[in-house]
Design an enzyme around this catalytic site. Structure first.
Site, PDB file in Angstrom:
ATOM      1  CG  ASN A  25      80.141  62.175   2.168  1.00 34.08           C
ATOM      2  OD1 ASN A  25      80.586  63.242   2.569  1.00 34.08           O
ATOM      3  ND2 ASN A  25      80.791  61.386   1.348  1.00 34.08           N
TER       4      ASN A  25
ATOM      5  CD  GLU B  40      82.888  57.147   3.274  1.00 31.29           C
ATOM      6  OE1 GLU B  40      82.815  57.431   2.073  1.00 31.29           O
ATOM      7  OE2 GLU B  40      83.943  56.773   3.825  1.00 31.29           O
TER       8      GLU B  40
ATOM      9  CB  CYS C   6      74.217  60.700   0.258  1.00 28.97           C
ATOM     10  SG  CYS C   6      74.484  59.168  -0.630  1.00 28.97           S
TER      11      CYS C   6
ATOM     12  CD  GLU D  24      73.789  64.256  -2.380  1.00 28.16           C
ATOM     13  OE1 GLU D  24      74.292  63.638  -1.412  1.00 28.16           O
ATOM     14  OE2 GLU D  24      74.176  64.107  -3.554  1.00 28.16           O
TER      15      GLU D  24
ATOM     16  CB  CYS E 144      73.650  58.213  -5.252  1.00 27.37           C
ATOM     17  SG  CYS E 144      72.633  58.141  -3.777  1.00 27.37           S
TER      18      CYS E 144
ATOM     19  CB  CYS F  13      70.377  61.452  -2.964  1.00 21.97           C
ATOM     20  SG  CYS F  13      71.421  61.028  -1.554  1.00 21.97           S
TER      21      CYS F  13
HETATM   22 ZN   LIG Z   1      73.102  59.846  -2.368  1.00 22.13          ZN
END
Ligand SMILES: [Zn+2]
Length: 141
Positions: free
Chosen positions: A46, A48, A57, A59, A88, A91
């Site tokens: 991930n 940010e 993310c 993924e 999430c 994703c």
């Molecule tokens: Zn995600």
């Protein structure tokens, strides 16, 4: 194909990718590793941003890396967090686009917690074929 041998390698690669996570705001590093049909593994972490909505993310980073290299057929995805967290919703939708039946391995730092699938994570998903069906119903080619 995911099997008893490569599943551990996939989790290991996801755990290694987790080390690269850029998470100054959440302090929640995530690593992902995506096995393609060709046998390659693409990893992601991930990333940010101070403008939080721009955060991506692990993924999706792994999936986009694979797609950007010409890979669109996926065999399995492993995700490593310190709590064996689940992907999430965003994703999950991205996974449906390419591999709705793909196994998804959820692991923590001690190993595999759960092996599930994209179908299980996002039942009744909106799929690419729904757009084709909508166009057909509307009389478009
Ligand atoms: Zn995600």
């Amino acid at each position: 194909m995911l099997d008893g041998e490569n599943v551990y390698d996939l989790v290991k690669r996801a755990a290694a990718a987790r080390q690269q996570a850029y998470v100054p705001y959440s302090a929640f590093p995530v690593g992902a590793a995506l096995l393609t049909r060709s046998g390659k593994i693409y990893t992601g972490c991930n990333v940010e941003n101070a403008s939080f909505g721009l955060t991506v993310c692990a993924e999706r980073v792994a999936i986009w890396k694979a797609v950007s290299e010409g890979e669109t057929e996926f065999e399995a995805l492993a995700v490593v967090t310190n709590i064996a967290g689940s992907p999430c919703g965003a994703c999950r939708q991205v996974m449906v686009e390419f591999a709705p039946d793909m196994p998804v391995v959820l692991a923590d730092l001690s190993g595999i917690d759960t092996i599930t699938s994209v179908d299980n994570l996002l039942p009744h998903a909106f799929r690419p074929e729904h757009l084709q069906e909508a166009a057909r119903v509307a009389g478009q080619p």
